[in-house]
Design a protein around this motif. Structure first.
Motif, PDB file in Angstrom:
ATOM      1  N   VAL A 155       0.863  -1.181   0.000  1.00 26.93           N
ATOM      2  CA  VAL A 155       0.000   0.000   0.000  1.00 26.93           C
ATOM      3  C   VAL A 155       0.896   1.225   0.000  1.00 26.93           C
ATOM      4  O   VAL A 155       1.710   1.420   0.917  1.00 26.93           O
ATOM      5  CB  VAL A 155      -0.931   0.037   1.228  1.00 26.93           C
ATOM      6  N   LEU A 156       0.766   2.048  -1.038  1.00 31.59           N
ATOM      7  CA  LEU A 156       1.508   3.295  -1.135  1.00 31.59           C
ATOM      8  C   LEU A 156       0.599   4.420  -0.664  1.00 31.59           C
ATOM      9  O   LEU A 156      -0.539   4.538  -1.129  1.00 31.59           O
ATOM     10  CB  LEU A 156       1.964   3.558  -2.575  1.00 31.59           C
ATOM     11  N   ALA A 182       1.446   3.059  -8.715  1.00 31.02           N
ATOM     12  CA  ALA A 182       0.839   1.911  -8.048  1.00 31.02           C
ATOM     13  C   ALA A 182       0.023   1.088  -9.033  1.00 31.02           C
ATOM     14  O   ALA A 182       0.082  -0.152  -9.024  1.00 31.02           O
ATOM     15  CB  ALA A 182      -0.039   2.376  -6.888  1.00 31.02           C
ATOM     16  N   ALA A 183      -0.734   1.766  -9.890  1.00 36.29           N
ATOM     17  CA  ALA A 183      -1.544   1.047 -10.874  1.00 36.29           C
ATOM     18  C   ALA A 183      -0.664   0.300 -11.870  1.00 36.29           C
ATOM     19  O   ALA A 183      -0.959  -0.841 -12.255  1.00 36.29           O
ATOM     20  CB  ALA A 183      -2.468   2.026 -11.596  1.00 36.29           C
ATOM     21  N   SER A 184       0.431   0.931 -12.286  1.00 36.47           N
ATOM     22  CA  SER A 184       1.335   0.281 -13.232  1.00 36.47           C
ATOM     23  C   SER A 184       2.024  -0.926 -12.603  1.00 36.47           C
ATOM     24  O   SER A 184       2.140  -1.994 -13.227  1.00 36.47           O
ATOM     25  CB  SER A 184       2.390   1.280 -13.715  1.00 36.47           C
ATOM     26  N   VAL A 255      -8.967  -6.300  -4.862  1.00 33.00           N
ATOM     27  CA  VAL A 255      -8.639  -4.873  -5.014  1.00 33.00           C
ATOM     28  C   VAL A 255      -7.174  -4.766  -5.404  1.00 33.00           C
ATOM     29  O   VAL A 255      -6.288  -5.094  -4.617  1.00 33.00           O
ATOM     30  CB  VAL A 255      -8.908  -4.089  -3.717  1.00 33.00           C
ATOM     31  N   ASN A 256      -6.920  -4.304  -6.603  1.00 31.77           N
ATOM     32  CA  ASN A 256      -5.551  -4.233  -7.102  1.00 31.77           C
ATOM     33  C   ASN A 256      -5.436  -3.075  -8.082  1.00 31.77           C
ATOM     34  O   ASN A 256      -6.299  -2.895  -8.941  1.00 31.77           O
ATOM     35  CB  ASN A 256      -5.166  -5.547  -7.792  1.00 31.77           C
ATOM     36  N   GLY A 257      -4.382  -2.281  -7.935  1.00 31.28           N
ATOM     37  CA  GLY A 257      -4.175  -1.140  -8.820  1.00 31.28           C
ATOM     38  C   GLY A 257      -5.123   0.008  -8.553  1.00 31.28           C
ATOM     39  O   GLY A 257      -5.272   0.899  -9.391  1.00 31.28           O
ATOM     40  N   ALA A 258      -5.722   0.020  -7.374  1.00 28.56           N
ATOM     41  CA  ALA A 258      -6.735   1.029  -7.057  1.00 28.56           C
ATOM     42  C   ALA A 258      -6.138   2.192  -6.283  1.00 28.56           C
ATOM     43  O   ALA A 258      -5.128   2.059  -5.584  1.00 28.56           O
ATOM     44  CB  ALA A 258      -7.860   0.402  -6.247  1.00 28.56           C
TER      45      ALA A 258
END
Length: 274
Positions: A155-156, A182-184, A255-258
């Motif tokens: 988590v950033l 984070a999304a990339s 939940v990923n890249g959110a």
């Protein structure tokens, strides 16, 4: 230690808002003050093993003592500046070796240097980018193999300023880049079973910090700023820590890249308008 927050559903799957069973290992950068401290305490309450870095030895000692006293857990701490890339990388590697595993990474450390455009030097843009973009990238680079081995996640911590424009521009730009990064990285690391998400807190009321000083020194301006929040109050860092803990948990496995705003519906990120 038992995970007292968890229950099981009828199929035996874990139904919990925690990162999972006690003993999972999580690194928190900037984890001894403000939001970082609240995140450290929340994860400790859930039975996680924790490694925390920060620049201030006294704050690190204080949070370590609080974790021991309240939750009976040890806390691995390291005094370092996340701008020191070699020290940061070594801290991640040492923490993973100490725990024998790594299940989570939370990059809370951040900040900015410089003022408005005319009063900002190139070095200010560079330092702000290194704090908010390079530091999470280095930490995750070192953690990725370990997270892949446990199906862990990162988590950033970005900011409301990363998607609701406000000066200073160097901070807003760096936080916006962090959200996109984070999304990339979620796309890059997803095939290895690693999730990467961002949390974007709104303006948080933390004693000793800027908004608390505004409240004490200029109550009228502070009351006006509160009107930017539909609920009439600034964000409590404990509420942000809850969302971070959720994103590290198995309940957030889809939940990923959110980018998750935790801003109370805040409008302008600044007390002085856009």
């Amino acid at each position: 230690m038992n995970d007292t927050d968890g229950t099981a559903d009828r199929g035996g799957a874990r139904e919990s808002g925690t990162p999972g069973p006690a003993g999972r290992a999580v690194i928190v950068t900037g984890g001894s003050r403000g939001l970082g401290r609240q995140t450290t305490l929340r994860l400790a309450a859930q039975g996680c093993d924790l490694a925390v870095c920060g620049r201030d030895a006294a704050s690190l000692d204080a949070v370590a003592e609080e974790v021991r006293a309240r939750y009976g857990r040890a806390l691995h701490t390291a005094r370092l500046d996340v701008l020191d890339e070699s020290a940061l990388a070594a801290f991640v590697r040492e923490s993973a070796a100490r725990f024998g595993r790594l299940d989570g990474l939370v990059t809370v450390a951040g900040g900015a240097r410089g003022a408005d455009l005319r009063g900002t030097e190139a070095s200010d843009w560079d330092l702000t980018g290194r704090l908010n973009i390079t530091h999470p990238a280095i930490a995750l680079r070192e953690a990725a193999d370990h997270l892949a081995g446990t199906g862990g996640s990162a988590v950033l911590v970005s900011s409301v300023s990363g998607w609701k424009p406000a000066p200073p521009a160097q901070y807003a730009a760096a936080k916006a880049a962090q959200i996109h990064m984070a999304a990339s990285l979620a796309r890059e690391l997803g095939p290895r079973g690693v999730r990467v998400n961002c949390v974007s807190p709104g303006s948080m009321l933390i004693e000793g910090k800027g908004w608390a000083r505004l409240r004490d020194e200029d109550p009228r301006a502070y009351r006006e700023f509160e009107k930017e929040f539909p609920g009439g109050r600034l964000v409590d860092p404990r509420d942000v820590a809850e969302v971070i803990a959720f994103l590290l948990s198995d309940r957030a496995r889809a939940v990923n890249g959110a980018n998750i705003p935790v801003d109370g519906g805040q409008n302008a990120p600044s007390a002085y308008g856009y």
